[in-house]
Scaffold this motif. Sequence first.
Motif, PDB file in Angstrom:
ATOM      1  N   SER A   1      64.614  29.732  -2.903  1.00 64.08           N
ATOM      2  CA  SER A   1      64.102  29.115  -1.669  1.00 64.08           C
ATOM      3  C   SER A   1      64.962  27.931  -1.242  1.00 64.08           C
ATOM      4  CB  SER A   1      62.654  28.663  -1.863  1.00 64.08           C
ATOM      5  OG  SER A   1      62.545  27.712  -2.920  1.00 64.08           O
ATOM      6  N   ASN A   2      65.480  27.158  -2.200  1.00 64.34           N
ATOM      7  CA  ASN A   2      66.370  26.050  -1.852  1.00 64.34           C
ATOM      8  C   ASN A   2      67.708  26.562  -1.337  1.00 64.34           C
ATOM      9  OD1 ASN A   2      64.636  23.928  -2.390  1.00 64.34           O
ATOM     10  ND2 ASN A   2      65.227  23.788  -4.541  1.00 64.34           N
ATOM     11  N   ALA A   3      68.174  27.671  -1.909  1.00 72.07           N
ATOM     12  CA  ALA A   3      69.411  28.273  -1.406  1.00 72.07           C
ATOM     13  C   ALA A   3      69.245  28.689   0.049  1.00 72.07           C
ATOM     14  CB  ALA A   3      69.809  29.468  -2.270  1.00 72.07           C
TER      15      ALA A   3
ATOM     16  N   ALA B   1      65.162  37.920  -0.199  1.00 71.46           N
ATOM     17  CA  ALA B   1      64.526  37.643  -1.489  1.00 71.46           C
ATOM     18  C   ALA B   1      63.297  36.760  -1.316  1.00 71.46           C
ATOM     19  CB  ALA B   1      65.534  37.001  -2.438  1.00 71.46           C
ATOM     20  N   VAL B   2      63.405  35.735  -0.476  1.00 74.73           N
ATOM     21  CA  VAL B   2      62.268  34.843  -0.234  1.00 74.73           C
ATOM     22  C   VAL B   2      61.131  35.604   0.436  1.00 74.73           C
ATOM     23  CG1 VAL B   2      61.478  32.831   1.078  1.00 74.73           C
ATOM     24  CG2 VAL B   2      63.639  32.731  -0.173  1.00 74.73           C
ATOM     25  N   ALA B   3      61.473  36.449   1.410  1.00 77.29           N
ATOM     26  CA  ALA B   3      60.454  37.188   2.162  1.00 77.29           C
ATOM     27  C   ALA B   3      59.663  38.143   1.292  1.00 77.29           C
ATOM     28  CB  ALA B   3      61.109  37.954   3.308  1.00 77.29           C
ATOM     29  N   THR B   4      60.226  38.548   0.172  1.00 75.70           N
ATOM     30  CA  THR B   4      59.530  39.480  -0.731  1.00 75.70           C
ATOM     31  C   THR B   4      58.972  38.779  -1.969  1.00 75.70           C
ATOM     32  OG1 THR B   4      61.716  40.074  -1.637  1.00 75.70           O
ATOM     33  CG2 THR B   4      60.789  41.522   0.044  1.00 75.70           C
ATOM     34  N   GLY B   5      58.834  37.449  -1.877  1.00 75.20           N
ATOM     35  CA  GLY B   5      58.116  36.725  -2.918  1.00 75.20           C
ATOM     36  C   GLY B   5      58.938  36.186  -4.064  1.00 75.20           C
ATOM     37  N   HIS B   6      60.260  36.109  -3.889  1.00 74.52           N
ATOM     38  CA  HIS B   6      61.115  35.662  -4.989  1.00 74.52           C
ATOM     39  C   HIS B   6      61.674  34.248  -4.779  1.00 74.52           C
ATOM     40  CE1 HIS B   6      61.138  39.650  -6.848  1.00 74.52           C
ATOM     41  NE2 HIS B   6      61.217  40.129  -5.617  1.00 74.52           N
ATOM     42  N   GLY B   7      61.121  33.496  -3.843  1.00 82.24           N
ATOM     43  CA  GLY B   7      61.657  32.177  -3.526  1.00 82.24           C
ATOM     44  C   GLY B   7      61.653  31.203  -4.683  1.00 82.24           C
TER      45      GLY B   7
ATOM     46  N   LEU C   1      68.986  36.661  -8.113  1.00 81.78           N
ATOM     47  CA  LEU C   1      69.323  37.425  -6.913  1.00 81.78           C
ATOM     48  C   LEU C   1      69.978  38.747  -7.308  1.00 81.78           C
ATOM     49  CD1 LEU C   1      69.406  37.302  -3.749  1.00 81.78           C
ATOM     50  CD2 LEU C   1      71.769  36.488  -3.995  1.00 81.78           C
ATOM     51  N   SER C   2      70.675  38.736  -8.440  1.00 80.72           N
ATOM     52  CA  SER C   2      71.306  39.974  -8.919  1.00 80.72           C
ATOM     53  C   SER C   2      70.268  41.051  -9.188  1.00 80.72           C
ATOM     54  CB  SER C   2      72.132  39.692 -10.183  1.00 80.72           C
ATOM     55  OG  SER C   2      71.315  39.138 -11.209  1.00 80.72           O
ATOM     56  N   ASP C   3      69.139  40.683  -9.778  1.00 82.76           N
ATOM     57  CA  ASP C   3      68.076  41.654 -10.042  1.00 82.76           C
ATOM     58  C   ASP C   3      67.441  42.129  -8.743  1.00 82.76           C
ATOM     59  OD1 ASP C   3      68.433  41.386 -12.795  1.00 82.76           O
ATOM     60  OD2 ASP C   3      66.979  39.749 -12.930  1.00 82.76           O
ATOM     61  N   PHE C   4      67.264  41.193  -7.795  1.00 84.88           N
ATOM     62  CA  PHE C   4      66.644  41.557  -6.524  1.00 84.88           C
ATOM     63  C   PHE C   4      67.504  42.557  -5.762  1.00 84.88           C
ATOM     64  CE2 PHE C   4      66.560  40.811  -1.915  1.00 84.88           C
ATOM     65  CZ  PHE C   4      65.277  41.253  -1.637  1.00 84.88           C
ATOM     66  N   VAL C   5      68.794  42.275  -5.629  1.00 86.08           N
ATOM     67  CA  VAL C   5      69.689  43.167  -4.889  1.00 86.08           C
ATOM     68  C   VAL C   5      69.778  44.529  -5.587  1.00 86.08           C
ATOM     69  CG1 VAL C   5      72.085  43.535  -4.161  1.00 86.08           C
ATOM     70  CG2 VAL C   5      70.999  41.304  -3.832  1.00 86.08           C
ATOM     71  N   ALA C   6      69.851  44.502  -6.922  1.00 87.30           N
ATOM     72  CA  ALA C   6      69.885  45.757  -7.668  1.00 87.30           C
ATOM     73  C   ALA C   6      68.605  46.556  -7.435  1.00 87.30           C
ATOM     74  CB  ALA C   6      70.082  45.483  -9.157  1.00 87.30           C
ATOM     75  N   GLY C   7      67.465  45.876  -7.528  1.00 93.70           N
ATOM     76  CA  GLY C   7      66.188  46.551  -7.339  1.00 93.70           C
ATOM     77  C   GLY C   7      66.023  47.150  -5.957  1.00 93.70           C
TER      78      GLY C   7
END
Length: 313
Positions: free
Chosen positions: A252-254, A285-291, A298-304
């Motif tokens: 979220s800070n990013a 990532a933030v919009a899907t609850g990972h903020g 982020l690597s896991d999010f993009v992979a997923g």
Amino acid sequence: MKRLGVSHPEREEDAMKERIGFIGLGNMGAGMAANILKKGWPLTVLAHRSREAVDRLVAAGAKEARTARELAENSDIVVLCVTGSPQVDQAVNGPDGLASAGKPLMIVDCSTSDPASTVRLAAELKQRGITLIDAPLGRTPKEAAEGTLDVMVGGSEEELARARPVLEAFAGRVIPTGPVGTGHTMKLLNNFLSMGYAAIYAEALMLGARAGLTPTTFDSVIRGGRMDCGFYQTFFDYVVNRNPNAHRFAISNALKDMTYLASFAQSATVANPVGAAVRNSFAAAVATGHGGDFVPTLSDFVAGQNGVDLTKV
């Protein structure tokens, strides 16, 4: 607990130093404040979300204020290390804020703030006898605790000369960048580079995984080569070793920083397509609850998002 208004003997060397106030005892601020106190500066702190750092600092000799106004009344220089411009404005101009003390004060903003907001606030405060300089940070909470941060400072030579001894309590390098606002501009550019790397690493890992390349293989090629760097090493400490605290900077800070960068580019009337792409990676990532997760995840999010699990390649 030491509260303001309770008399106690002061060390002779403390009496010769300016009194420092500190607001923002988070991942970075707690280590910074501890180093200020360790170097012998009289320190007053303000609690926010957690009391852990406050209690630790008070036990080590700091005082605690109940409001930002009370902190200002007992300080000559106040260091802010909060999330961004809205939080800075709240600390300064909010109810019982720093400015409400009605006294000359130097405010050193170590947050990552919007440069336009910083310039505007500095001009407003100058009319009230308050000096604001920007001094955002480079590196991580580890260096904050060790007292070896990089600090980019926007302000006059005279203002920097006054603030420098305090900054050097928690900094390994103090780098003048020019007038007020330029420190925060340089910080945004610094974070654009690092968050840009994060977005590229994440996408490259996903593409490699789709081709059957493991993160360990990827790392064995990059590490020690021309594309290796300190940010790469902390990012991949999570990717390869699954160290959850390898790089304690929230997604979220990013996104907040990349949004400030977009605003800066817009005000400069320039196109920044790469910056927009980097921002969108974090926005998704933030919009899907990972903020609240840290940047290397982020690597896991993009992979997923692309049907890949990096832990099972």
